[in-house]
Design an enzyme around this catalytic site. Structure first.
Site, PDB file in Angstrom:
ATOM      1  N   GLU A 167       0.856  -1.185   0.000  1.00  0.00           N
ATOM      2  CA  GLU A 167       0.000   0.000   0.000  1.00  0.00           C
ATOM      3  C   GLU A 167       0.891   1.234   0.000  1.00  0.00           C
ATOM      4  O   GLU A 167       1.870   1.285   0.721  1.00  0.00           O
ATOM      5  CB  GLU A 167      -0.832  -0.046   1.295  1.00  0.00           C
ATOM      6  CG  GLU A 167      -1.778   1.088   1.488  1.00  0.00           C
ATOM      7  CD  GLU A 167      -2.755   1.193   0.350  1.00  0.00           C
ATOM      8  OE1 GLU A 167      -3.473   0.211   0.107  1.00  0.00           O
ATOM      9  OE2 GLU A 167      -2.807   2.263  -0.285  1.00  0.00           O
ATOM     10  N   ASN A 227       9.853   3.494  -0.823  1.00  0.00           N
ATOM     11  CA  ASN A 227      10.074   4.413   0.297  1.00  0.00           C
ATOM     12  C   ASN A 227      11.541   4.806   0.424  1.00  0.00           C
ATOM     13  O   ASN A 227      11.856   5.947   0.770  1.00  0.00           O
ATOM     14  CB  ASN A 227       9.538   3.808   1.604  1.00  0.00           C
ATOM     15  CG  ASN A 227       8.041   4.063   1.757  1.00  0.00           C
ATOM     16  OD1 ASN A 227       7.431   4.736   0.926  1.00  0.00           O
ATOM     17  ND2 ASN A 227       7.441   3.528   2.800  1.00  0.00           N
ATOM     18  N   CYS A 279       6.443   5.949   8.487  1.00  0.00           N
ATOM     19  CA  CYS A 279       6.892   5.053   7.409  1.00  0.00           C
ATOM     20  C   CYS A 279       8.342   5.255   6.993  1.00  0.00           C
ATOM     21  O   CYS A 279       9.171   4.369   7.217  1.00  0.00           O
ATOM     22  CB  CYS A 279       5.981   5.220   6.196  1.00  0.00           C
ATOM     23  SG  CYS A 279       4.318   4.623   6.510  1.00  0.00           S
TER      24      CYS A 279
END
Ligand code: UDX
Length: 465
Positions: A167, A227, A279
């Site tokens: 996600e 990320n 995150c």
């Protein structure tokens, strides 16, 4: 546009029933959006407080647009919540696991105890063919390990299949990112699993959303790689800010010049106080840790530098504040504008803003904090700081003002009006969002990260603009 038709889509006959395990940020948003897309959804969590809040129509965190979608989904009768895993196992055809993978205490590794527990608790109760789908961010190899684990404890053995569907939602844009993502990624081990995921995401795929299908480890890696790339891009421009600080160059002009190169682009190239949140920081550390475990640590050892560059922006901000007030922060009144890790969020996990406020406090400053949404969460983490409820209160009598989170309220403030309230007109714009000239004309000493103390606009910058 087709995108508008996704709201409250009519359920299709034979649609899979969906459970979402973990109703934190990711899970609550996923459960609500799946119900809005027309599916019958059961949200599951071990925390009764979260379940009660959501069942009564209240989203227990700040996310623009999500409360309205929750109301729609509840009113349509498509969304329920429970703490009962037996009910979840009996209800779902496709089970999404969205529990947290925080940084483990005393280590850079991801703490997988919630993931392991959610998969195990479900698996041992499921008695008909079903698909378990991981959405949590996990170290590569976790899905293969979990497949063996769940098939061992499940009464239906290998009939219980596992897939991974990372996600990419951003806080503040969670609804938009879930309903209209840039891409979908399915990590699958069988055609049947892919088919189930295609059915679940049909309304989104029908919009033309790109789909990438791969194996389980590739899907896990996509999230870690994405990320890490974003964090690297931010730290790259912040490294350039460090060079600018010793050469008198202006990093905002540099960033703009780079951004016009289509191969580089301007997104995630905003210099400033750097990244935080639940995150990016923990994901780059967990990725690095996992690579070491796998014996390929050298391949991504640069992520240590990415982390260090990011953290140095915080200490640089404290240095700048100390310099601006004449050498010592002891007894100095500091107005901290912002606590959340970014605007439009009440999340203070690894928030650069709050970390700077804490460091100033430790040097003896009298730090007063105001964040439009995150005061309560910030107070829980750092109760020693003073919190006030408005911009006017936070700057009142301040010796130096620090803009730390770029909320619109701070961007739009009138420098002349603020100037009347402070004791000294000194401001540090750690996010490079204020109009430096407007502040300087209103009598402020304006400083920013990566920019010279007094701006002389170089002739070349006009050519760039
Ligand atoms: C991030 C990823 O974007 C998302 O895809 C993933 O699923 C979860 O992690 P989020 O944590 O919501 O999302 O925040 P994001 O908008 O990515 O910002 C992260 C941090 O980077 C913030 O602290 C922000 O202030 C900072 N940032 C972002 C910069 O300092 N400069 C930039 O140019 C962009």
């Amino acid at each position: 546009m087709a995108t508008q038709n996704l709201d409250l889509v009519t359920p299709r006959v034979g649609s899979p029933r969906i459970t979402v395990i973990g109703t934190g940020y990711l899970g609550a948003t996923h459960a609500i959006c799946m119900a809005v897309l027309g599916y019958d959804v059961l949200g599951v969590d071990v925390d009764p407080a979260k379940i009660d809040a959501l069942a009564s129509g209240r989203v227990p965190f700040y996310e623009p647009g999500l409360p309205e979608k929750l109301r729609e989904a509840l009113d349509a009768g498509r969304l329920r919540f429970t703490t009962d895993f037996d009910e979840a196992a009996a209800f779902g055809d496709v089970h999404f696991v969205c529990v947290g993978t925080p940084q483990a205490p005393g280590s850079h590794a991801a703490d997988l105890r919630y993931v392991d527990s959610a998969f195990t608790e479900l698996a041992r109760r499921i008695t008909r063919k079903a698909l378990l789908v991981g959405k949590s961010t996990v170290p590569v190899g976790t899905a293969d390990r979990l497949t063996a684990l769940v098939q061992e404890v499940s009464p239906i053995g290998t009939e219980l299949e596992l897939a991974w569907n990372p996600e990419f939602l951003r806080e503040g844009f969670a609804v938009e990112d879930t309903l209209h993502p840039d891409r979908l990624v399915f990590g699958v081990a069988s055609e049947w699993a892919e088919e189930q995921l295609r059915r679940v995401f049909r309304p989104i795929l029908e919009e033309g959303t790109p789909l990438v299908v791969g194996d389980l480890p590739t899907a896990e890696l996509v999230k870690a790689a994405a990320n890490s790339f974003l964090a690297t891009k931010i730290s790259y421009i912040n490294a350039m800010a460090e060079i600018c600080e010793t050469t008198g160059a202006d990093v905002t002009v540099l960033a703009e010049a780079l951004s016009h190169d289509a191969r580089i682009g301007g997104k995630f190239l905003k210099p400033g106080l750097g990244f935080g949140g639940g995150c990016l920081p923990k994901d780059i550390r967990a990725f690095r840790h996992r690579a070491e475990e796998l014996g390929v640590g050298d391949a991504i050892s640069f992520l240590d530098q990415v982390d260090q560059i990011n953290l140095r922006r915080r200490s640089r901000t404290v240095d700048l504040a100390r310099e601006l007030v004449g050498g010592s922060l002891d007894g100095v009144k500091v107005a901290a504008l912002g606590a959340a890790f970014k605007p439009n969020s009440d999340d203070v996990r690894d928030a650069p803003a709050l970390d700077v406020a804490r460091m100033l406090y430790l040097e003896g400053a009298n730090v007063v904090v105001y964040d439009p949404e995150a005061n309560v969460n910030a107070h829980r983490v750092y109760p020693d700081l003073d919190y006030v409820e408005s911009l006017a209160e936070v700057v009142d009598g301040a010796d130096v003002v620090l803009l730390l989170t770029e909320w619109d309220e701070f961007r739009d403030a009138d420098p002349a009006a603020l100037g009347v309230l402070v004791a000294e007109r000194r401001i540090i714009d750690t996010r490079n969002v204020l109009d430096a000239e407007a502040y300087r004309s209103a009598g402020w000493t304006y400083r920013a990260l990566g920019r010279p103390a007094a701006v002389e606009v170089p002739a070349e910058s006009e050519a760039v603009a």
